[in-house]
Design an enzyme around this catalytic site. Structure first.
Site, PDB file in Angstrom:
ATOM      1  N   ASP A  76      28.088  40.519  44.536  1.00  0.00           N
ATOM      2  CA  ASP A  76      28.354  41.931  44.245  1.00  0.00           C
ATOM      3  C   ASP A  76      27.399  42.400  43.156  1.00  0.00           C
ATOM      4  O   ASP A  76      26.834  41.605  42.415  1.00  0.00           O
ATOM      5  CB  ASP A  76      29.804  42.130  43.791  1.00  0.00           C
ATOM      6  CG  ASP A  76      30.106  43.609  43.546  1.00  0.00           C
ATOM      7  OD1 ASP A  76      29.755  44.439  44.403  1.00  0.00           O
ATOM      8  OD2 ASP A  76      30.650  43.948  42.478  1.00  0.00           O
ATOM      9  N   SER A  77      27.291  43.720  43.029  1.00  0.00           N
ATOM     10  CA  SER A  77      26.439  44.284  41.982  1.00  0.00           C
ATOM     11  C   SER A  77      27.033  44.028  40.596  1.00  0.00           C
ATOM     12  O   SER A  77      26.333  44.135  39.600  1.00  0.00           O
ATOM     13  CB  SER A  77      26.288  45.789  42.213  1.00  0.00           C
ATOM     14  OG  SER A  77      27.565  46.400  42.268  1.00  0.00           O
ATOM     15  N   HIS A 103      35.390  48.900  43.839  1.00  0.00           N
ATOM     16  CA  HIS A 103      36.332  49.264  42.772  1.00  0.00           C
ATOM     17  C   HIS A 103      37.559  50.043  43.260  1.00  0.00           C
ATOM     18  O   HIS A 103      38.566  50.109  42.565  1.00  0.00           O
ATOM     19  CB  HIS A 103      35.615  50.133  41.733  1.00  0.00           C
ATOM     20  CG  HIS A 103      34.580  49.411  40.938  1.00  0.00           C
ATOM     21  ND1 HIS A 103      33.516  48.769  41.520  1.00  0.00           N
ATOM     22  CD2 HIS A 103      34.457  49.213  39.601  1.00  0.00           C
ATOM     23  CE1 HIS A 103      32.760  48.225  40.578  1.00  0.00           C
ATOM     24  NE2 HIS A 103      33.308  48.476  39.407  1.00  0.00           N
ATOM     25  N   CYS A 122      29.680  43.948  48.042  1.00  0.00           N
ATOM     26  CA  CYS A 122      29.245  45.271  47.599  1.00  0.00           C
ATOM     27  C   CYS A 122      28.978  46.172  48.813  1.00  0.00           C
ATOM     28  O   CYS A 122      28.158  45.833  49.682  1.00  0.00           O
ATOM     29  CB  CYS A 122      27.965  45.102  46.782  1.00  0.00           C
ATOM     30  SG  CYS A 122      27.319  46.642  46.142  1.00  0.00           S
ATOM     31  N   CYS A 164      34.028  51.069  48.513  1.00  0.00           N
ATOM     32  CA  CYS A 164      33.431  50.637  47.244  1.00  0.00           C
ATOM     33  C   CYS A 164      34.362  49.579  46.660  1.00  0.00           C
ATOM     34  O   CYS A 164      35.594  49.728  46.733  1.00  0.00           O
ATOM     35  CB  CYS A 164      33.318  51.836  46.304  1.00  0.00           C
ATOM     36  SG  CYS A 164      32.789  51.378  44.643  1.00  0.00           S
ATOM     37  N   GLU A 171      36.351  50.435  35.722  1.00  0.00           N
ATOM     38  CA  GLU A 171      35.816  49.436  34.786  1.00  0.00           C
ATOM     39  C   GLU A 171      36.460  49.605  33.406  1.00  0.00           C
ATOM     40  O   GLU A 171      36.549  48.672  32.635  1.00  0.00           O
ATOM     41  CB  GLU A 171      34.294  49.549  34.688  1.00  0.00           C
ATOM     42  CG  GLU A 171      33.676  49.277  36.037  1.00  0.00           C
ATOM     43  CD  GLU A 171      32.432  48.415  36.012  1.00  0.00           C
ATOM     44  OE1 GLU A 171      31.847  48.230  34.945  1.00  0.00           O
ATOM     45  OE2 GLU A 171      32.051  47.937  37.104  1.00  0.00           O
TER      46      GLU A 171
HETATM   47  N1  DGL Z   1      29.813  47.327  44.108  1.00  0.00           N
HETATM   48  C1  DGL Z   1      29.452  48.699  44.366  1.00  0.00           C
HETATM   49  C2  DGL Z   1      29.906  49.090  45.771  1.00  0.00           C
HETATM   50  O1  DGL Z   1      30.814  48.501  46.340  1.00  0.00           O
HETATM   51  C3  DGL Z   1      30.029  49.633  43.315  1.00  0.00           C
HETATM   52  C4  DGL Z   1      29.371  49.520  41.956  1.00  0.00           C
HETATM   53  C5  DGL Z   1      27.899  49.865  41.982  1.00  0.00           C
HETATM   54  O2  DGL Z   1      27.552  51.056  42.121  1.00  0.00           O
HETATM   55  O3  DGL Z   1      27.105  48.937  41.873  1.00  0.00           O
HETATM   56  O4  DGL Z   1      29.338  49.982  46.357  1.00  0.00           O
END
Ligand code: DGL
Length: 247
Positions: free
Chosen positions: A7-8, A182, A70, A180, A150
């Site tokens: 993930d990012s 989150h 992600c 997403c 977050e």
């Molecule tokens: N993990 C990213 C997503 O699911 C969200 C956070 C980001 O913008 O890196 O798109």
């Protein structure tokens, strides 16, 4: 089976939570690119470059499968990642499309797709859903939810004000794709804002559904080995991991 989850940042832990609940894997290695998050506001070239670097990172481990938790990376970089990888790679967009079509029998269902700016501009969910004849699609970039989650803000006044800002013109959908990492953390608030009958598609549960539909699992692993890596501040990632995953 030993898998890598990418993930990012920390958000992909919501996907790990679903994987742990279903006890599918013996070993899970998580990598969050915490030094360069968010990806959702970056352009395709940068997202692809970072994603390829994540594949290189996982080449150091003998993984059987890489899961891209992600949505932003899944929307833009899977083909490029697969080109440089020796292990299979699956992403949450493909899985989310499948889970949505499994959950909805009516092709005219009103589906609201939420995601980062990048995910929404890619139209990846629409392309997948159109192929399955779902046409009543509405998409909205709701990137403000990322920093709120977050900051551990999951409900209350601020979230409601942002809902009013984003959803003033939005009719209650039959399903919402939480596109997403989150967004599962604000599921309750979304459900309260729209309707308890609105179906929410969660990337983690969608990946489990996808895995169970496409691979054969003969054994359960109630106590998998877990390893967490981050490109910056791994302690913070571990702390969130402990909290979100209850470990
Ligand atoms: N993990 C990213 C997503 O699911 C969200 C956070 C980001 O913008 O890196 O798109």
């Amino acid at each position: 089976m030993k898998i890598g989850v990418f993930d990012s940042g920390i958000g992909g832990l919501t996907v790990v939570k679903s994987l742990l609940k279903h006890q599918l894997f013996e070993e899970i290695i998580y990598f969050g690119d915490t030094a360069r998050v968010p990806y959702g506001s970056k352009d395709k070239t940068t997202i692809v470059r970072y994603a390829i670097e994540a594949v290189e990172f996982f080449k150091n481990f003998d993984i059987d499968l890489m899961i891209v938790a992600c949505n932003t990376v899944s929307a833009y970089a899977l083909d490029d990642m697969r080109e440089v990888s020796s292990f299979p790679i699956i992403g949450v967009v493909e899985a989310g499309v499948l889970a949505t079509s499994n959950a909805l029998t009516d092709k005219n269902s009103n589906i609201l797709i939420l995601g980062t700016k990048a995910t929404i501009s890619s139209k990846a969910y629409e392309i997948g859903l159109n192929k399955l004849d779902f046409k009543n699609l509405h998409a909205k970039a709701t990137g403000l939810f990322v920093p709120l989650v977050e900051d551990e803000i999951y409900d209350g006044e601020i979230i409601e004000a942002i809902f009013r800002h984003y959803f003033a013109q939005t009719t209650t959908p039959d399903a919402i794709i939480l596109g997403c990492t989150h967004f599962p953390l604000i599921s309750d608030a979304l459900q309260k804002h729209f309707s308890k009958n609105t179906i929410l598609i969660h990337s983690g549960d969608a990946i489990v559904e996808y895995l169970e539909q496409n691979f054969e699992f003969t054994k359960k692993y109630p106590e998998p080995k877990l390893e967490f890596f981050a490109s910056e501040n791994p302690e913070a990632l571990r702390a969130v991991g402990k909290k979100w995953l209850n470990i």
